[in-house]
Write a protein that holds these residues in place. Structure first.
Motif, PDB file in Angstrom:
ATOM      1  N   CYS A 184       8.813   1.385 -19.401  1.00  0.00           N
ATOM      2  CA  CYS A 184       7.981   0.192 -19.584  1.00  0.00           C
ATOM      3  C   CYS A 184       6.900   0.459 -20.618  1.00  0.00           C
ATOM      4  O   CYS A 184       6.341   1.561 -20.671  1.00  0.00           O
ATOM      5  CB  CYS A 184       7.298  -0.204 -18.279  1.00  0.00           C
ATOM      6  N   CYS A 207       8.718   5.857 -16.550  1.00  0.00           N
ATOM      7  CA  CYS A 207       9.731   4.839 -16.845  1.00  0.00           C
ATOM      8  C   CYS A 207       9.556   4.392 -18.288  1.00  0.00           C
ATOM      9  O   CYS A 207       8.631   4.826 -18.974  1.00  0.00           O
ATOM     10  CB  CYS A 207       9.610   3.655 -15.886  1.00  0.00           C
ATOM     11  N   THR A 214       6.872  -4.248 -16.152  1.00  0.00           N
ATOM     12  CA  THR A 214       7.219  -3.561 -14.912  1.00  0.00           C
ATOM     13  C   THR A 214       8.733  -3.361 -14.844  1.00  0.00           C
ATOM     14  O   THR A 214       9.481  -4.018 -15.561  1.00  0.00           O
ATOM     15  CB  THR A 214       6.798  -4.382 -13.679  1.00  0.00           C
ATOM     16  N   CYS A 215       9.160  -2.459 -13.969  1.00  0.00           N
ATOM     17  CA  CYS A 215      10.590  -2.210 -13.757  1.00  0.00           C
ATOM     18  C   CYS A 215      10.757  -1.628 -12.362  1.00  0.00           C
ATOM     19  O   CYS A 215       9.768  -1.356 -11.683  1.00  0.00           O
ATOM     20  CB  CYS A 215      11.123  -1.260 -14.835  1.00  0.00           C
ATOM     21  N   LYS A 259       5.272   4.210 -20.253  1.00  0.00           N
ATOM     22  CA  LYS A 259       4.597   4.737 -19.066  1.00  0.00           C
ATOM     23  C   LYS A 259       5.039   6.171 -18.737  1.00  0.00           C
ATOM     24  O   LYS A 259       5.907   6.729 -19.396  1.00  0.00           O
ATOM     25  CB  LYS A 259       4.867   3.795 -17.882  1.00  0.00           C
ATOM     26  N   CYS A 264       8.394   1.617 -11.740  1.00  0.00           N
ATOM     27  CA  CYS A 264       6.945   1.503 -11.529  1.00  0.00           C
ATOM     28  C   CYS A 264       6.595   0.463 -10.458  1.00  0.00           C
ATOM     29  O   CYS A 264       5.432   0.376 -10.056  1.00  0.00           O
ATOM     30  CB  CYS A 264       6.195   1.274 -12.846  1.00  0.00           C
TER      31      CYS A 264
HETATM   32 ZN   LIG Z   1       8.346   0.641 -15.314  1.00  0.00          ZN
END
Ligand SMILES: [Zn+2]
Length: 472
Positions: free
Chosen positions: A26, A24, A38-39, A21, A42
Motif C-alpha cells: 500500500c 504490504c 489499505t489492503c 508501507k 494492513c
Molecule cells: Zn496494506
C-alpha cells in the motif's frame, strides 16, 4: 533547599518516507481520502502475511550509522500485544530484545562544548492507524461524541529511537531534537515534521539532588507537537516533581499529557510494564540478518552530518558558533555558503550577508548560483542598498547575473554631492544649530536627507565625510 538536577531521556518516533508501507504494498504518505490506502495485510484480514519493506530496513541501518550505533547481525521482529481500535491485528509488529541498531551516541555541538547523548537503540516497527475523535473541544476521546479510524497510516514504517537519560535541561532536549531532526532530513529518510506527526517525541523526566548517583522515579510526557511545547512541557514537569519532593511527597510512575493553555501536566494512565505486552517473536517473519557489504555500503552513503559540519565551519572559516549554527540551518544554505566562501570572499562578510539579508528574502538557497552571488557580495559596497536587496531577491532566477546590478553604482563623486549637502544644511538651520550645540546624533538625520534626495544612491561614506567637513 537542595539543588535539583533534571534527568531527561527521549523516545522519538520517525515515520519513514518510503513509497510503500512496512509490510504490504500500500502507498504510504501523509493525508489522502481516509481508508483508501489499505489492503488485507494492513487491515489484518485472517491469513494475510507481512513482507518486510527492504528500503525501510536499509534506511534504519543508515540512521543507525548516523547515530554511531552497532548494527545487529541478527534482528528479530516481535509482536507487541495490546488492544486498541487503531490496531486491528491486536498486536503491533515491533522489535523487542533484538533491535536492529544498538548502543550508539549522538553529539550535539554547543557554544560551550559538546553534549554527548547515548543512544540505547533504534528499531523498526509499524505505525498504528489514526483515531479521530469527533465532537468535543480538545480532539481527545474525553468529551467526544464518537471516534473514526483512518487506516491509511496503519502499517507505515516507523523508527523508534531511545536515548539514555543523558540530557540535563529542557533546552538541551530541544536542541538535541532539532539537530536530530535536521540529521534525519539530510539523510533523506523522512520529512520529520512535528506538525504532520512524522516526527513525534516523548520525554522521560525525573529529578535528583545534585551529587546523587542513582535515578528517582520518572514520568513519561506525551502529546507535545512542537519543539517549544516539548521544552515547556519538560519545564512544567520538572517544576511539578521538584515541588512534590520538596513538600514531602513521592513522584509516581505515570504517563502525562502537557496542556499548553494552562502550562501544566495532567495524568493520562499508569505506565504499562513490558510484561503487559506479552512480547513474542513474530512467527510470520524471519529474522533480519543484514549482510556485511550492505551495512558497509550504507555507512559509505551517510553524508557529512550537520553536527559535524557546524564544527568544521567554525574551524575552516573561523566563524563563531552562532554563525556556524545558523548557516547550517539547512544543507542547502550551508552548501551555498561554502560556494560563496570558497570563491575568495571574506568568510565573515559572506556569513553576515547570508544569515541576515539573504535569509530575510526567503529565497531557496538550493536555486542560487554561488559564483554569481559571490560577485554580488563582493561589490556590495559600491551599489545602492536597495539594488543589493533587489538582487538578492532575484538571485534564484536561473538567468541571474551579478553584473546586471553592478552598473547601478553609488554616487561617490564629491563634486556631485557637495552642492546637495550644502542645500540640505541651508534648509535645516535648526538642526544645524542643535548639532553644533552637541547633538551629534543628528548626523544620521542629515545622511538620511541626502539618501532620500538621491534615492539611496549616494555613497554613505562620502556623504558622512562631507557632512562632518561642512558642520565642523
Ligand atoms: Zn496494506
Amino acid at each position: 533547599m537542595p539543588e535539583w538536577e533534571p534527568v531527561i531521556g527521549l523516545e522519538i518516533h520517525v515515520q519513514l518516507k518510503t513509497h510503500t508501507k512496512m509490510f504490504c504494498g500500500c502507498e504510504a504518505g501523509f493525508g489522502g481520502e481516509p481508508n483508501t490506502r489499505t489492503c488485507p495485510v494492513c487491515l489484518a484480514f485472517p491469513g494475510a502475511l507481512p513482507v518486510p519493506n527492504e528500503t525501510a530496513v536499509e534506511w534504519t541501518i543508515k540512521l543507525g550509522h548516523a547515530l554511531n550505533c552497532r548494527i545487529a547481525e541478527r534482528a528479530v521482529f516481535h509482536r507487541k500485544n495490546y488492544f486498541y481500535p487503531d490496531n486491528p491485528k491486536g498486536y503491533q509488529i515491533s522489535q523487542y530484545d533484538e533491535p536492529l541498531c544498538i548502543a550508539g551516541s549522538f553529539v550535539v555541538p554547543g557554544p560551550e562544548g559538546d553534549t554527548k547523548v547515548g543512544i540505547v537503540r533504534a528499531h523498526l516497527e509499524e505505525d498504528a492507524a489514526k483515531t479521530i475523535h469527533v465532537g468535543g473541544e480538545t480532539g481527545r476521546i474525553v468529551g467526544s461524541a464518537h471516534s473514526n479510524v483512518d487506516f491509511n497510516r496503519g502499517g507505515t514504517p516507523l523508527v523508534e529511537i531511545v536515548t539514555q537519560p543523558d540530557l540535563r535541561s529542557a533546552d538541551d532536549a530541544k536542541r538535541f531534537l532539532q539537530l536530530l531532526r535536521q540529521t534525519i532530513v539530510e539523510l533523506g529518510i523522512s520529512d520529520a515534521e512535528m506538525e504532520k506527526g512524522t516526527l513525534r517525541a516523548d520525554a522521560n523526566v525525573s529529578v535528583r539532588e545534585v551529587g546523587e548517583t542513582g535515578y528517582r522515579t520518572r514520568t513519561e510526557l506525551k502529546n507535545m507537537n512542537s519543539f517549544n511545547h516539548i521544552a515547556r512541557g519538560i519545564e512544567a514537569e520538572l517544576r511539578r516533581q521538584i515541588e512534590t519532593w520538596e513538600s514531602g511527597g513521592e513522584v509516581v510512575q505515570e504517563t502525562l499529557d502537557y496542556e499548553v493553555k494552562s502550562d501544566t501536566v495532567t495524568p493520562r494512565r499508569r505506565k504499562e510494564e513490558a510484561d503487559d505486552y506479552r512480547y513474542f517473536p513474530e512467527p510470520d517473519l524471519v529474522p533480519i540478518e543484514p549482510e556485511a557489504d550492505v551495512v558497509d555500503r550504507l555507512r559509505a552513503e551517510v553524508p557529512e552530518l550537520p553536527g559535524v559540519r557546524i564544527r568544521r565551519f567554525e574551524e575552516q572559516y573561523e566563524l563563531s558558533y552562532y554563525d556556524a549554527e545558523v548557516l547550517n540551518g539547512s544543507a542547502a544554505l550551508a552548501a551555498l555558503y561554502e560556494q560563496v566562501a570558497l570563491d575568495g570572499i571574506d568568510a565573515k562578510a559572506a556569513s553576515n550577508v547570508l544569515m541576515n539579508d539573504f535569509v530575510a528574502t526567503g529565497v531557496d538557497p538550493a536555486a542560487v548560483n554561488g559564483a554569481e552571488l559571490a560577485k554580488l557580495i563582493e561589490a556590495r559596497a559600491t551599489i545602492p542598498r536597495e539594488t543589493f536587496t533587489r538582487a538578492l531577491t532575484e538571485s534564484a532566477d536561473p538567468e541571474f547575473r551579478a553584473e546586471t546590478y553592478l552598473g547601478d553604482t553609488l554616487i561617490a563623486d564629491t563634486a556631485e554631492l557637495e552642492p546637495l549637502v550644502e542645500r540640505i544644511l541651508a534648509s535645516n538651520p535648526g538642526q544645524v544649530a542643535a548639532y553644533k550645540g552637541g547633538k551629534e546624533g543628528l548626523l544620521g538625520f542629515f545622511v538620511g536627507q541626502v539618501m532620500k534626495e538621491t534615492q539611496g544612491k549616494a555613497d554613505p561614506k562620502v556623504v558622512n565625510d562631507l557632512l562632518r567637513q561642512k558642520l565642523a
